[in-house]
Design an enzyme around this catalytic site. Structure first.
Site, PDB file in Angstrom:
ATOM      1  CB  CYS A  67      -0.949  -0.015   1.199  1.00  0.00           C
ATOM      2  SG  CYS A  67      -0.121  -0.027   2.799  1.00  0.00           S
ATOM      3  CB  ALA A  68       0.342   4.777   0.830  1.00  0.00           C
TER       4      ALA A  68
END
Length: 468
Positions: free
Chosen positions: A27-28
Site C-alpha cells: 500500500c502507500a
C-alpha cells in the site's frame, strides 16, 4: 548488490524464505505479505533490517512498514525474487477468508463503511469552514453581520453540508450491495427509494410537523434520511436476493427480470418490515451512545480516550464508524471524534519521548517519523513500530489519551465531521472550538510524553527486551 535488494533478500529470509510466502502486495506505506506459516517469521530479525519502521500481523497479512516511496522500491526488489505479486485489493480479499467469524464480520463491516467516509470527511470540513465563515468576527471583516448574509449563500452552504446525509441510505445501500456481491447500481436505486420525496421526510416526522403514512392501519412508513442501519440490512438481504434470483432466471431475461424482482421485493420489505424495525433499533443504539458520551465528570472521555488505541490494535474500531455517522446525521456534531483525537495525539507524544530519550540512531530514525505520522492521524507506525514494541510507552500513551479525552469531555468539544484527527482534525473545530481543541491535544501529548520520559522508556529496558 544494491542496498534495497539486500533489504529485500534479508526480509524474505526473515519471514521464512520464499517457500513461506504466498503472495506480496503493498500500500502507500507498508509491504503486505501473505505467509503460509506465521510461526516461521523471525520478528526480531525483521525489525533489525535497515529501513524497516515496524512490522505486525494484521487482517491475515504480515505488514512491514517502510514508509512512503521506500515501500515502492522494496516491493520492486522483492517481486524480482519470483514471488507471486498481487494488488492490495486482491490480497485483502484473500485475507478476509482468514481469521475468526467475528474478525471477518468486522472486516466486512469496515469494507462497507470505509468507502463512504471520504465524502463524510469532506462534508464535515464544509461544516467547519461554514462555522468559521459565519462567525461575527469574520463577517465583520467584510462589513456585514449574520443577519445580512445572503439567502443564496446559505442555500449554497446547505447543499455542501446536507446532501451526503440526506442521501446517506443510498450511499450505504450502494456500498453494501458492492461488498455482498450484488449489483451496486441496484443498491444505489434501492437506497434512493428509501429517501424518495414521495415519502414523509424523516426529520419532519421526528419534529412532529409531518405525519407518517400508515400501511394496513398500523405500520408507520417514512423516508429514512440520515439513517444507516435500515439501508445496511436492506443492502445485505437485497444483494443475496439478487444473486438468488439471477441463478434462477434465464440469461435472456436476466437484464429485465432480476432488477425488477429485486427492487420490487426489497422496497416493499424495506418500507414495511426492515425500516420500522431497524430504525427503532438504530435510535436505541444512538440513544445509548449519546447517554454514554454525556456521562458527567468527564467519565466517558476518560474511558474512551484511554481504551481507544487498544480497540484499534484489535482491528474492530471500524464498528464505531456507524456510530459517528449516526451522530453526525442526527446532531451535526461528533463528540466521539474530539475524544479519539486525544488518544491518537498521545501515542505521538509517547513515540516522540522515546525518540528524544534513546541513543539508538535506528530507533530515533523510526520514532521521529512515527510521531509525525501520528500527529497526522495515523498511529500504526508509532504503535507497532515503537510504543507497543517496548510496552510501557504504549501504556503511557493510553494514560495521555485518557487525560486528553477527560478534558475534551469536560469542555464539551464536538467535531463537525469524522475520520480526521490531531492536525488535520483542526478543520472540524473552526466553529469557535479551535483553541480548546488545541488545548486537549497538547494535554494528551504532554502527559504521554512526560510519563514516557520519566517512567516509560530507557535504553537499558530496550536492550533487555531485544535480548529476550
Amino acid at each position: 548488490m544494491s542496498e534495497n535488494r539486500k533489504i529485500a533478500e534479508d526480509l524474505i529470509d526473515a519471514v521464512g524464505g520464499r517457500e513461506n510466502i504466498h503472495s506480496v502486495a503493498h500500500c502507500a506505506t507498508r509491504l503486505r505479505i501473505m505467509v503460509n506459516d506465521k510461526e516461521k517469521i523471525d520478528q526480531e530479525r525483521v525489525e533489525q533490517i535497515d529501513k524497516v519502521k515496524g512490522a505486525f500481523f494484521n487482517s491475515g497479512q504480515y505488514q512491514v512498514i517502510f514508509g512512503t516511496g521506500t515501500v515502492n522500491r522494496i516491493y520492486e526488489e522483492v517481486s524480482q525474487f519470483g514471488l507471486e505479486t498481487k494488488s492490495a485489493s486482491e490480497q485483502k480479499t484473500e485475507a478476509i477468508k482468514s481469521g475468526s467469524r467475528f474478525q471477518r464480520a468486522i472486516r466486512t463491516f469496515g469494507d462497507v463503511f470505509v468507502p463512504i467516509i471520504p465524502v463524510l470527511v469532506a462534508t464535515g470540513l464544509f461544516m467547519g469552514v461554514r462555522g468559521l465563515v459565519m462567525q461575527e468576527e469574520i463577517l465583520s471583516l467584510f462589513g456585514i453581520t449574520p443577519d445580512h448574509v445572503p439567502e443564496n449563500f446559505l442555500l449554497f452552504t446547505q447543499i455542501l453540508t446536507d446532501t451526503a446525509f440526506i442521501f446517506l441510505p443510498a450511499l450505504v445501500a450502494w456500498s453494501t450491495f458492492r461488498v455482498f456481491g450484488g449489483t451496486p447500481i441496484i443498491g444505489l436505486v434501492l437506497g434512493l427509494m428509501l429517501v424518495s420525496p414521495s415519502l414523509p421526510n424523516a426529520w419532519g416526522v421526528a419534529g412532529g410537523d409531518v405525519e407518517p403514512l400508515r400501511f394496513f392501519g398500523f405500520i408507520p412508513v417514512v423516508g429514512y434520511q440520515g439513517s444507516v442501519l435500515p439501508a445496511f440490512i436492506a443492502g445485505i438481504i437485497g444483494a443475496k436476493l439478487e444473486r438468488w434470483v439471477r441463478k434462477r432466471v434465464p440469461e435472456a431475461l436476466d437484464l429485465i427480470v432480476t432488477p425488477f424482482i429485486t427492487l420490487l421485493v426489497m422496497i416493499s420489505l424495506s418500507l414495511l418490515v426492515i425500516g420500522p424495525i431497524f430504525h427503532t433499533i438504530e435510535q436505541g443504539i444512538l440513544s445509548v451512545a449519546t447517554n454514554v458520551l454525556s456521562w458527567p465528570f468527564g467519565i466517558s472521555g476518560l474511558l474512551i480516550g484511554g481504551l481507544n488505541q487498544i480497540i484499534v490494535i484489535t482491528g474492530v474500531h471500524h464498528i464505531f464508524n456507524m456510530l459517528e455517522i449516526q451522530l453526525l446525521a442526527k446532531y451535526h456534531s461528533n463528540p466521539y471524534n474530539a475524544i479519539v483525537t486525544c488518544a491518537v495525539a498521545a501515542q505521538a507524544g509517547a513515540a516522540l519521548a522515546v525518540g528524544l530519550k534513546t541513543k539508538s540512531v535506528k530507533l530515533k530514525a523510526l520514532a521521529y517519523p512515527s510521531s509525525v505520522s501520528a500527529l497526522l492521524g495515523i498511529t500504526e507506525p508509532a504503535i507497532f513500530g515503537v510504543n507497543l514494541r517496548y510496552g510501557k510507552p504504549f501504556v503511557m500513551g493510553l494514560i495521555g489519551g485518557a487525560a486528553g479525552g477527560f478534558l475534551a469531555s469536560i469542555l464539551g468539544l464536538k467535531g463537525t465531521g469524522m475520520a480526521v484527527t490531531v492536525i488535520p482534525g483542526t478543520l472540524l473545530y473552526l466553529n469557535g472550538q479551535i483553541l480548546p481543541y488545541i488545548l486537549v491535544n497538547l494535554v494528551a501529548i504532554a502527559v504521554a510524553f512526560a510519563l514516557t520520559w520519566m517512567f516509560g522508556y530507557s535504553d537499558k529496558v530496550k536492550k533487555e527486551i531485544e535480548q529476550q
